[in-house]
Enzyme design. Structure first.
Site, PDB file in Angstrom:
ATOM      1  N   LYS A   1       7.921  20.669 -26.687  1.00  0.00           N
ATOM      2  CA  LYS A   1       8.680  19.448 -26.432  1.00  0.00           C
ATOM      3  C   LYS A   1       8.103  18.276 -27.221  1.00  0.00           C
ATOM      4  O   LYS A   1       6.889  18.132 -27.334  1.00  0.00           O
ATOM      5  CB  LYS A   1       8.675  19.141 -24.933  1.00  0.00           C
ATOM      6  CG  LYS A   1       9.345  20.232 -24.107  1.00  0.00           C
ATOM      7  CD  LYS A   1       9.336  19.934 -22.627  1.00  0.00           C
ATOM      8  CE  LYS A   1       7.947  19.942 -22.047  1.00  0.00           C
ATOM      9  NZ  LYS A   1       7.929  19.898 -20.582  1.00  0.00           N
TER      10      LYS A   1
ATOM     11  N   THR B   1      12.763   8.548 -17.150  1.00  0.00           N
ATOM     12  CA  THR B   1      12.542   9.906 -17.654  1.00  0.00           C
ATOM     13  C   THR B   1      11.671  10.730 -16.713  1.00  0.00           C
ATOM     14  O   THR B   1      11.149  11.774 -17.103  1.00  0.00           O
ATOM     15  CB  THR B   1      11.877   9.861 -19.042  1.00  0.00           C
ATOM     16  OG1 THR B   1      10.645   9.113 -18.953  1.00  0.00           O
ATOM     17  CG2 THR B   1      12.788   9.224 -20.078  1.00  0.00           C
TER      18      THR B   1
ATOM     19  N   GLY C   1      10.505  13.411 -14.348  1.00  0.00           N
ATOM     20  CA  GLY C   1      10.983  14.753 -14.031  1.00  0.00           C
ATOM     21  C   GLY C   1      11.667  15.466 -15.173  1.00  0.00           C
ATOM     22  O   GLY C   1      12.231  16.548 -14.977  1.00  0.00           O
ATOM     23  N   THR C   2      11.604  14.890 -16.379  1.00  0.00           N
ATOM     24  CA  THR C   2      12.287  15.512 -17.515  1.00  0.00           C
ATOM     25  C   THR C   2      11.776  16.927 -17.788  1.00  0.00           C
ATOM     26  O   THR C   2      12.554  17.852 -18.008  1.00  0.00           O
ATOM     27  CB  THR C   2      12.106  14.647 -18.776  1.00  0.00           C
ATOM     28  OG1 THR C   2      12.598  13.331 -18.512  1.00  0.00           O
ATOM     29  CG2 THR C   2      12.858  15.230 -19.951  1.00  0.00           C
ATOM     30  N   GLY C   3      10.447  17.089 -17.770  1.00  0.00           N
ATOM     31  CA  GLY C   3       9.876  18.405 -18.057  1.00  0.00           C
ATOM     32  C   GLY C   3      10.222  19.442 -17.012  1.00  0.00           C
ATOM     33  O   GLY C   3      10.582  20.584 -17.344  1.00  0.00           O
ATOM     34  N   CYS C   4      10.113  19.056 -15.746  1.00  0.00           N
ATOM     35  CA  CYS C   4      10.477  19.974 -14.656  1.00  0.00           C
ATOM     36  C   CYS C   4      11.939  20.390 -14.784  1.00  0.00           C
ATOM     37  O   CYS C   4      12.288  21.569 -14.659  1.00  0.00           O
ATOM     38  CB  CYS C   4      10.277  19.296 -13.303  1.00  0.00           C
ATOM     39  SG  CYS C   4       8.618  18.690 -12.965  1.00  0.00           S
TER      40      CYS C   4
END
Length: 267
Positions: free
Chosen positions: A177, A209, A211-214
């Site tokens: 990412k 942004t 929680g974007t990765g989760c």
């Protein structure tokens, strides 16, 4: 193998603010047509301003949650998020083995959006040794990739070098990412043994942004659980998250959540 039914078992921490963790995972899987089940690893006291407390669950409770789901409902994909400690990493690795061939999307969560650590320093080696080789898809951001590989990730070439190192460690595929990498565009790099795909978007000037990765890891897991080819599952999940960021509802005073439910509201 039975026909994929979209079942995703999520092993991760709870976010009381609803923007990340288990709450974001459930929303993403559901909105992309999957069925989410959970084994909660920790309860966090959290809002958009940061993480105010972390309370790990006992190891036997984490394991029991996962086993009863796998024994009854089953799973077409596992997704891991916040693990926190060496002991939890070891427990979750055993659960992946217990699932016996079910693909796993591993999000190596280390630091919350506000900067709070979510993985003990001594657990990084456990993630490197136990989780990376078990990952059908590994989804690190730049700081996480740097911690796992020891390589600097400051541009696309750095993303590529770190991704190659993670593939060499045993990951089946890596989604590097690029949100933490400087530039006007965000470049995410999907790397597999067959080649690579660059996913490119304009960088949005937004603080919403959290929680974007989760969300991205769970969105990818939903696609895999539905039986989509990996590149298609990643592309579908990536597009879902990009729109969720664009439609963020503007909640909270800090790093606000995405709009996970945008597909039901789209014009």
């Amino acid at each position: 193998m039975s026909e994929p039914r979209g079942r995703v078992l999520i092993l991760a921490g709870s976010d009381s603010g609803g923007g990340a963790g288990i709450q974001a995972d459930i929303k993403a899987v559901t909105m992309l047509g999957g069925f989410a089940a959970t084994a909660i690893t920790a309860v966090t006291i959290q809002n958009t301003m940061g993480v105010h407390g972390v309370h790990p669950l006992p190891l036997d409770v984490i394991e029991a949650q996962a086993r009863v789901v796998l024994d009854d409902i089953g799973a077409d994909c596992l997704k891991t998020g916040m693990l926190g400690s060496v002991e939890v990493v070891q427990t979750v690795a055993e659960i992946i083995d217990y699932a016996d061939g079910v693909p796993a999307v591993v999000d190596p969560v280390m630091i919350a959006k506000g900067g709070s650590p979510l993985l003990a320093e001594q657990a990084i080696e456990a993630v490197r040794r136990l989780m990376v080789p078990r990952a059908t898809l590994l989804t690190p951001n730049a700081p996480e990739a740097e911690a796992l590989t020891g390589l600097e990730v400051r541009d696309l070439d750095g993303q590529r070098r770190a991704g190659e190192a993670l593939l060499a460690m045993g990951a089946g595929a890596v989604l590097m990412k690029g949100g933490h990498v400087p530039g006007d565009k965000v470049l995410d790099l999907l790397m597999t043994g067959e080649g690579e795909t660059v996913l490119e978007s304009e960088r949005l000037d937004t603080r919403h942004t959290h929680g974007t990765g989760c969300t991205l890891a769970s969105a990818c897991a939903a696609g895999i659980a539905k039986g989509l080819p990996l590149p298609v599952a990643v592309a579908e999940g990536w597009a879902y998250v990009a729109e969720a960021i664009r439609r963020a509802p503007g909640l909270g005073q800090g790093h606000g959540p995405l709009d996970h439910a945008w597909p039901v509201r789209k014009a």
